[in-house]
Design a protein around this motif. Structure first.
Motif, PDB file in Angstrom:
ATOM      1  N   SER A 107       0.834  -1.204   0.000  1.00 54.69           N
ATOM      2  CA  SER A 107       0.000   0.000   0.000  1.00 54.69           C
ATOM      3  C   SER A 107       0.869   1.254   0.000  1.00 54.69           C
ATOM      4  N   ASP A 108       1.982   1.200   0.725  1.00 49.90           N
ATOM      5  CA  ASP A 108       2.894   2.347   0.752  1.00 49.90           C
ATOM      6  C   ASP A 108       3.499   2.607  -0.629  1.00 49.90           C
ATOM      7  N   ILE A 109       3.744   1.536  -1.398  1.00 46.20           N
ATOM      8  CA  ILE A 109       4.288   1.710  -2.748  1.00 46.20           C
ATOM      9  C   ILE A 109       3.232   2.297  -3.678  1.00 46.20           C
ATOM     10  N   VAL A 110       1.975   1.887  -3.501  1.00 45.02           N
ATOM     11  CA  VAL A 110       0.897   2.497  -4.281  1.00 45.02           C
ATOM     12  C   VAL A 110       0.855   4.006  -4.036  1.00 45.02           C
ATOM     13  N   ALA A 111       1.015   4.389  -2.773  1.00 37.82           N
ATOM     14  CA  ALA A 111       0.914   5.802  -2.415  1.00 37.82           C
ATOM     15  C   ALA A 111       2.171   6.595  -2.759  1.00 37.82           C
ATOM     16  N   GLY A 112       3.344   5.982  -2.625  1.00 35.44           N
ATOM     17  CA  GLY A 112       4.580   6.743  -2.780  1.00 35.44           C
ATOM     18  C   GLY A 112       5.588   6.155  -3.728  1.00 35.44           C
ATOM     19  N   GLY A 113       5.182   5.157  -4.517  1.00 35.84           N
ATOM     20  CA  GLY A 113       6.107   4.533  -5.446  1.00 35.84           C
ATOM     21  C   GLY A 113       6.338   5.372  -6.693  1.00 35.84           C
ATOM     22  N   VAL A 114       7.111   4.829  -7.596  1.00 33.06           N
ATOM     23  CA  VAL A 114       7.482   5.527  -8.829  1.00 33.06           C
ATOM     24  C   VAL A 114       6.635   4.981  -9.980  1.00 33.06           C
ATOM     25  N   PRO A 115       5.973   5.842 -10.755  1.00 29.51           N
ATOM     26  CA  PRO A 115       5.240   5.338 -11.930  1.00 29.51           C
ATOM     27  C   PRO A 115       6.215   4.874 -13.006  1.00 29.51           C
ATOM     28  N   HIS A 116       5.977   3.667 -13.524  1.00 26.45           N
ATOM     29  CA  HIS A 116       6.917   3.066 -14.477  1.00 26.45           C
ATOM     30  C   HIS A 116       6.137   2.277 -15.522  1.00 26.45           C
ATOM     31  N   LYS A 117       6.474   2.457 -16.792  1.00 26.56           N
ATOM     32  CA  LYS A 117       5.768   1.763 -17.860  1.00 26.56           C
ATOM     33  C   LYS A 117       6.310   0.348 -18.044  1.00 26.56           C
ATOM     34  N   ILE A 118       5.398  -0.618 -18.156  1.00 24.90           N
ATOM     35  CA  ILE A 118       5.780  -2.001 -18.408  1.00 24.90           C
ATOM     36  C   ILE A 118       5.074  -2.510 -19.664  1.00 24.90           C
ATOM     37  N   ASP A 119       5.591  -3.620 -20.197  1.00 27.79           N
ATOM     38  CA  ASP A 119       5.039  -4.201 -21.416  1.00 27.79           C
ATOM     39  C   ASP A 119       3.885  -5.141 -21.094  1.00 27.79           C
TER      40      ASP A 119
END
Length: 305
Positions: A107-119
């Motif tokens: 949940s912490d990553i959802v709130a404060g993670g880095v947006p990153h594009k995946i295939d």
């Protein structure tokens, strides 16, 4: 402004009985506005995403790989970023992206993670994040009931595989990978978009979900004890020194089999052979921990040396 999040939890996933209120409050404390829903069937997820796409900034999906697979078409259509809460049995997308299994940490990553594009991979028009399979792995799925998943967890995958070995027949396949043609006799063909499948098995050591490549392996017919002997190699994705495994990588793959066979992807039956695989590069934005991006930089640095 706080992020507006659509939170969807699949209650039928292995840990989907997690307290929806607790997860909601955890996200709210991070400054997010949360619209929570608990659903009973993965097929309800894409409609829920489409319905609320104009009202939120991201979709958070709590469930297993099947739940995330169900969300894929709607994520592409709406272009909403994805937050992953691993609540299933295998959680292979979370493993690939180094998202912790602990729900609070995820949940912490959802709130404060880095947006990153995946295939995203696609087989006969059906999307998949992790891997698609033809052969023994699909046959083993018939022995992997929801009760077995609940009782055995990730060990249920190995248990079902050994049960399937006694009744499965090898098959011939014609494989065309980026124009290169090969004919094989096989018990299992796997095509990976991500790194992990089957509860932590590795499709290939160098595989990544953001490298715009498929990794394919085909296993020749082997006695049970040889499969057991090679199990550590399959777990780690280290096939280079093993004659019974054919390996390919590429952007486009076609597979025709000697008899019509079922295709599974992300743990769900999606189609039948013949199979056409194509890659949608950078199709979905996912919130990942900074450690994942650091590890990708290290891999790219080594590859460029």
């Amino acid at each position: 402004m706080p992020k507006r999040a659509l939170l969807i939890i699949n209650r039928k996933s292995r840990n989907g009985n997690s307290d929806l209120h607790t997860v909601t409050e955890r996200l709210k404390r991070s400054g997010m506005d949360v619209l929570p829903w608990a659903l009973d069937r993965p097929e309800q997820i894409p409609d829920m995403i489409r319905r609320h796409a104009a009202d939120v900034d991201l979709a958070v999906v709590g469930g297993g790989d099947g739940s995330l697979n169900a969300a894929a078409p709607a994520l592409i259509e709406t272009r909403l970023p994805l937050g992953v809460l691993p609540m299933g049995t295998a959680n292979d997308l979370a493993r690939t992206l180094q998202i912790p299994i602990d729900i609070d940490q995820a949940s912490d990553i959802v709130a404060g993670g880095v947006p990153h594009k995946i295939d995203l991979g696609r087989v006969n028009g059906r999307y998949f994040f992790n891997a698609a399979h033809i052969g023994l792995g699909v046959h083993a799925r018939e022995h992997l009931s929801p009760d077995v998943k609940r009782r055995w967890g990730v060990f249920g995958y190995a248990r079902s595989l050994f049960k399937a070995l006694s009744s499965f027949r090898p098959f011939h396949a014609d494989i065309v990978c980026d124009g290169r043609r090969k004919r094989v006799r096989s018990i299992q063909i796997s095509v990976g978009n991500g790194r992990h499948y089957g509860g932590g098995m590795t499709i290939a050591q160098e595989a990544s979900i953001d490298d715009r490549l498929f990794y394919l392996y085909s296993i020749e017919p082997l006695p049970l004890w040889d499969l057991v002997k090679y199990a550590p190699a399959f777990r780690a994705g280290r096939f280079e020194d093993y004659h019974p495994v054919d390996i390919e990588q590429g952007h486009s793959i076609r597979i025709a089999t000697s008899r019509t066979m079922t295709i599974s992807a992300d743990g769900e039956v999606v189609s039948r052979t013949p199979a056409t695989f194509d890659m949608i590069a950078g199709a979905v934005t996912v919130f990942v921990p900074p450690a994942y991006l650091e590890s990708r930089k290290e891999v790219l640095h080594v590859a460029q040396r």
